[in-house]
Design a protein around this motif. Structure first.
Motif, PDB file in Angstrom:
ATOM      1  N   PRO A  36      50.139  26.699  15.677  1.00 53.93           N
ATOM      2  CA  PRO A  36      50.926  26.851  16.902  1.00 53.93           C
ATOM      3  C   PRO A  36      50.489  28.096  17.672  1.00 53.93           C
ATOM      4  O   PRO A  36      50.839  29.209  17.293  1.00 53.93           O
ATOM      5  N   TYR A  37      49.704  27.892  18.707  1.00 55.15           N
ATOM      6  CA  TYR A  37      49.353  29.041  19.549  1.00 55.15           C
ATOM      7  C   TYR A  37      50.624  29.607  20.155  1.00 55.15           C
ATOM      8  O   TYR A  37      51.502  28.847  20.581  1.00 55.15           O
ATOM      9  N   PRO A  38      50.748  30.908  20.176  1.00 52.97           N
ATOM     10  CA  PRO A  38      51.989  31.506  20.699  1.00 52.97           C
ATOM     11  C   PRO A  38      52.151  31.205  22.193  1.00 52.97           C
ATOM     12  O   PRO A  38      51.178  30.926  22.891  1.00 52.97           O
ATOM     13  N   ASP A  39      53.366  31.308  22.646  1.00 48.29           N
ATOM     14  CA  ASP A  39      53.657  30.994  24.048  1.00 48.29           C
ATOM     15  C   ASP A  39      52.800  31.809  25.010  1.00 48.29           C
ATOM     16  O   ASP A  39      52.335  31.293  26.022  1.00 48.29           O
ATOM     17  N   TRP A  40      52.619  33.087  24.700  1.00 48.34           N
ATOM     18  CA  TRP A  40      51.862  33.923  25.650  1.00 48.34           C
ATOM     19  C   TRP A  40      50.416  33.462  25.789  1.00 48.34           C
ATOM     20  O   TRP A  40      49.773  33.702  26.798  1.00 48.34           O
ATOM     21  N   ALA A  41      49.916  32.755  24.760  1.00 49.60           N
ATOM     22  CA  ALA A  41      48.552  32.248  24.857  1.00 49.60           C
ATOM     23  C   ALA A  41      48.499  30.948  25.641  1.00 49.60           C
ATOM     24  O   ALA A  41      47.440  30.491  26.054  1.00 49.60           O
ATOM     25  N   ARG A  42      49.690  30.363  25.854  1.00 53.52           N
ATOM     26  CA  ARG A  42      49.779  29.111  26.605  1.00 53.52           C
ATOM     27  C   ARG A  42      50.364  29.334  27.999  1.00 53.52           C
ATOM     28  O   ARG A  42      50.674  28.378  28.702  1.00 53.52           O
ATOM     29  N   ASP A  43      50.524  30.584  28.327  1.00 44.75           N
ATOM     30  CA  ASP A  43      51.151  30.913  29.604  1.00 44.75           C
ATOM     31  C   ASP A  43      50.236  31.907  30.319  1.00 44.75           C
ATOM     32  O   ASP A  43      50.494  33.112  30.352  1.00 44.75           O
ATOM     33  N   THR A  44      49.134  31.379  30.844  1.00 42.49           N
ATOM     34  CA  THR A  44      48.123  32.289  31.390  1.00 42.49           C
ATOM     35  C   THR A  44      47.821  32.029  32.867  1.00 42.49           C
ATOM     36  O   THR A  44      46.849  32.531  33.391  1.00 42.49           O
ATOM     37  N   MET A  45      48.682  31.244  33.527  1.00 43.59           N
ATOM     38  CA  MET A  45      48.439  30.965  34.951  1.00 43.59           C
ATOM     39  C   MET A  45      49.280  31.905  35.807  1.00 43.59           C
ATOM     40  O   MET A  45      50.350  31.541  36.302  1.00 43.59           O
ATOM     41  N   HIS A  46      48.783  33.112  35.956  1.00 40.65           N
ATOM     42  CA  HIS A  46      49.533  34.125  36.691  1.00 40.65           C
ATOM     43  C   HIS A  46      48.884  34.360  38.061  1.00 40.65           C
ATOM     44  O   HIS A  46      48.252  35.392  38.289  1.00 40.65           O
ATOM     45  N   VAL A  47      49.039  33.355  38.917  1.00 39.21           N
ATOM     46  CA  VAL A  47      48.476  33.455  40.262  1.00 39.21           C
ATOM     47  C   VAL A  47      49.508  34.135  41.161  1.00 39.21           C
ATOM     48  O   VAL A  47      50.694  33.801  41.117  1.00 39.21           O
ATOM     49  N   GLY A  48      49.053  35.097  41.955  1.00 38.08           N
ATOM     50  CA  GLY A  48      49.979  35.839  42.829  1.00 38.08           C
ATOM     51  C   GLY A  48      50.397  34.997  44.042  1.00 38.08           C
ATOM     52  O   GLY A  48      49.548  34.557  44.809  1.00 38.08           O
TER      53      GLY A  48
END
Lengths: 601, 601
Positions: free
Chosen positions: B382-394
């Motif tokens: 289980p990849y951690p959430d932070w590794a699956r939450d990488t779309m930080h477009v401004g």
């Protein structure tokens, strides 16, 4: 393995090397016009240059752009250049020289590095003695990689040594900068039988990420050799048949083909390469033991390379066997063993490949030898007094010390060790001796001499006594403190009084080898460092001293070649059949003590 | 290098292995009746057995005495056995699979170990991301040796990444158990010019006794290559000509001959071996980047071996190039890379050598694959959430985001990146575009598309805008978060609205690749782990998803093979000539930003 054997760590030199290669900074030294023996690709590349700075190679190729006004330019004039030679298994003590004198003797022959197993001094002085040799080595250009002695004593329980090396000692020694591995694990029976001590010592080496080196002298290449290799022993120099060497290479062990002063294995074992079309990366050439006269008369690895060529090995393949293969065996190929950028600038110039005549040697980029002579200075290393004071024999030694009682019998059958010239084995023989005054004496008429081993490390006063045959002397006595592997005081003679004189001569000079007759010393080779080495004499001087001693042996009737070497094995209680230690006669087939006098039938 | 990649450390297994070899204890597993591909001697040895316990090889030879009632006996029935294959340079991320799925895909093809450079995830998530992959790898049988990414960001100052890896980070990573070296040092200009950061990173690797791996892509093989090698870079996979590979081998670098999904170097570089009679110990075969369809359709190292054979390399030599040579490159040959006593029992069964058809794979003595299928379970990681939450477009992405101003001109000459199918290079072209409402748009009539790179790691809101040609699409847009090496959100399209849809599609699914047209999503490959990988789909599923995406590309007019791969390099600002990052257009010949609109003549 991080580097301790180069002038400058690569991480301190790399920016300079990049600047030199790029032509932005002149090299300290360049070589031009060489034929490169490329051991990486097994080719000879013509007209090649090498640029050197910080003791390392910056560029191999066209060095034009690397030359500045201060650059030393060495024109190779079409000579060959090869990586400096590495001896993967060597006991320096066998040369009777300390490391400084040894370095002086071998560097002009192209040797730039040795993997030294100092197990002789370790038997006398323990790891403290090894540390002295390591310290002396630091003052020489010779890269002296230490493999920590693994078997001290060689045959526990059967002899008294000056030291004992346990698992913890090995673990501690693995922390030393200069230690790259474990010395030859002679206790192959222990490895095969699963002995905890033997496996533990190898295990400590593996845990430290270092290289356990082997010694497997059985002709069996199936179960035993597999078990031995499986324990992590990475190389072995004990092949005497081509099939032994081939079996080791096939099992991923480095077969270190030996051509020592006494052990001429190459004629047979070279066939593993010349008669099989195998990849030779797991084959090395090593010397094991080299005596001073060999160093002076024949050379070192250059001599062994010539021997390899005589046996039909291709010159570049042979050179790989003392360079890159050895470096890969010890996983030090990122530093040593090739003429390539980033590597130490350890370079040998060869007049031709057929003769392997070394004309110049660079170590860390410095010219250290030319035309067979050292050009670099090696400072004298003062061995401490305790290393020169190792003759601790219990009580006075007199003729009486060597008396053998007939145990009340008029005649007695005794066990006799028969030595075999130029072989390491011995036979157990029997002989009936007539008693005189209740004692048994040598009988030179039947070539039966008396032998004794006097413990000399801790004044225990223990003396083992026996009889030997095969030396052929008619009178007098010989003594030696080079008596494998415990290096007690070994005396052989026709006369108890002369035996006492021989023993006392060595006690007086701190150890060595001597021959006496009729109350007169005919020859003596003083080996005051641990009773094994001489720090003050050059190889030439030692060779002359040993030659004089051999003449003395002849004078008292021995016709054997290098009889002191055969004599020194009388006490090596791990070789069949019969041996004598300070504790008594050992049957080395059954590993048990046996009485000198046989039971009356 | 001590071992972290085997079931049991040798020092814990050695007594058992000795007992098994000696026939005192039955083996856990034996192989009988095999033809051994002996990579140590480069021979094929008939009718050979292997005895295995503790995950290691106890004996190679006659295993009769090693078989007990509980022993698993594998009859090879005359098949070949070879050491498990090792890939010396691989980016797992290129497969779009995480390590678990990747392992499932490659192990049945004979791969037992990879030297993984996770520099894609490192650009997004730094060493924490690498640690996730390392953690996932521990749950697989695949020996996953990590080389710490060296160049994050790839081109400092020209792009914004999710992370930065400095000298201290590299030093810290060298302490990791699973790290065996440094990932490809792409900053060869820095090495050549003596840049302190580049040399420092390599230096930290050397200090740790680990292996710095290289990436030297210049055709220059004199000053530059020497400088690069001299810095300690031990291998390089960037040879595209035989002479490049040969030059590296001659300089003691491991020439890693590449046959990736996109880079088919082998046809040329194999000539370094087939046209020169050189020692091949410094040659390896590697994949670098393998896409899921290649894994599914062709295989992995087995495919590359077949390719090597097609190019005329001898089968045993080729096998050495994925076994012992690779192990020696990484100085791990005491553990991996040969079928020899003491080594890990990583063994591949081959039906024949001509076809390199893998029928069975053992890792650490366990059968893990048979006839192309995994037989061992690999648990989901289980990849951690932070590794699956990488779309930080401004900010919100709309059609307006992609607007390019004509800067008041009626028509403007713009720089255009022209991609070259199946090549990594690009050309800088010029084109005059007519302005409409003060803006410049794509001109599909001339195959000129709009491109944009949106920073997606830290919501900076930075957007680089440009034009590209060569894709041939007529309408719609494509987007990808696989956009080397910063892996920002790359969008290419004919229409600003579709570009916004493509971007928002990926923002919505956590990253991946998509094709849209006319407000409709035609295809999407979700890569939610770091926007690079999918942990939930198998290679087959990913291959099918990518095929569907390629179909969508075709639908909008692109005839290129694997266009997403070519697209993903649009932003790789270290390759000539012109690239686009989130900071703007970069001239990669001069390493300077250039304006999109050319100055009016």
């Amino acid at each position: 393995m991080i580097n301790h054997f180069c002038k400058t760590p690569l991480w301190e030199a790399s920016r300079t090397l990049a600047a030199v290669a790029g032509g932005r900074q002149p090299a300290e030294t360049v070589i031009t016009g060489a034929q490169l023996v490329n051991v990486c690709t097994s080719e000879i590349l013509p007209d090649t240059g090498v640029a050197i700075s910080c003791g390392r190679i910056a560029l191999v190729g066209d060095v034009t752009r690397c030359i500045g006004p201060e650059t030393t330019v060495i024109d190779a004039e079409g000579q060959y250049i090869a990586p400096g030679f590495l001896d993967g298994h060597i006991h320096v003590e066998s040369s009777m020289l300390t490391v400084g004198q040894y370095a002086r003797a071998v560097i002009p022959h192209g040797t730039v590095g040795i993997y030294m197993d100092p197990h002789e001094i370790a038997n006398v002085l323990g790891l403290e003695g090894v540390a002295c040799m390591a310290e002396e080595a630091k003052g020489t250009p010779l890269k002296t990689m230490i493999t920590t002695p693994s078997c001290v004593p060689a045959v526990p329980g059967f002899e008294d040594t000056g030291s004992f090396i346990g698992t913890e000692d090995v673990a501690a020694a693995m922390e030393w900068d200069s230690v790259v591995g474990l010395g030859e694990m002679m206790n192959f029976p222990g490895i095969l039988s699963g002995d905890g001590h033997a496996h533990g010592i190898v295990g400590e080496t593996l845990k430290a990420g270092k290289i356990p080196t082997g010694h497997y002298s059985l002709p069996e290449t199936e179960a035993g050799l597999n078990a031995y290799a499986a324990a992590g022993l990475r190389c072995c120099h004990e092949s005497t048949r081509a099939e032994d060497a081939l079996a080791k290479m096939r099992l991923g062990m480095y077969a270190q083909l030996r051509e020592g002063s006494a052990w001429h294995d190459l004629h047979e074992v070279a066939k593993a390469i010349t008669e099989h079309r195998v990849d030779t990366r797991f084959a090395c050439l090593i010397s094991d033991d080299t005596h001073p006269h060999t160093l002076v008369e024949q050379g070192h690895l250059d001599h062994i390379l010539r021997r390899a060529l005589e046996e039909g090995i291709d010159p570049v393949t042979a050179i790989q066997m003392v360079t890159i293969n050895t470096a890969q065996c010890f996983q030090m190929d990122h530093e040593l063993g090739s003429i390539a950028p980033g590597k130490c600038a350890d370079i040998v110039f060869l007049k031709d490949l057929a003769g392997m005549q070394v004309t110049r040697v660079l170590i860390d980029g410095e010219a250290v030898a030319e035309n067979g002579r050292m050009t670099a200075e090696i400072p004298a290393y003062p061995y401490p007094d305790w290393a020169r004071d190792t003759m601790h024999v219990g009580g006075a030694v007199t003729a009486e010390t060597f008396a053998v009682s007939s145990q009340g019998r008029e005649r007695a059958e005794v066990r006799v060790i028969e030595v075999i010239p130029a072989r390491v084995g011995s036979y157990e023989r029997r002989a009936v001796l007539e008693a005189r005054d209740g004692r048994l004496s040598a009988d030179t008429g039947r070539d039966i001499l008396k032998a004794a081993v006097l413990e000399r490390h801790r004044k225990t006063g223990t003396v083992g006594r026996g009889f030997v045959k095969g030396f052929g002397i008619r009178s007098g006595a010989m003594a030696s403190t080079v008596a494998h592997d415990a290096h007690n005081l070994l005396v052989v003679g026709a006369d108890d009084g002369d035996m006492a004189l021989a023993a006392n001569t060595l006690i007086g000079c701190g150890g060595g080898m001597t021959v006496v007759r009729g109350g007169r010393v005919l020859g003596v080779v003083p080996l005051p460092v641990a009773g094994l080495m001489n720090a003050d004499k050059t190889a030439e001087e030692m060779s002359a001293a040993v030659a004089a001693l051999e003449k003395a042996w002849e004078e008292i009737g021995c016709e054997m070649v290098s009889p002191f070497m055969t004599m020194a094995l009388l006490s090596l209680a791990c070789l069949p059949e019969l041996r004598l230690t300070n504790r008594g006669l050992v049957d080395c087939r059954t590993f048990s003590f046996v009485p000198l006098l046989c039971e009356p039938q």
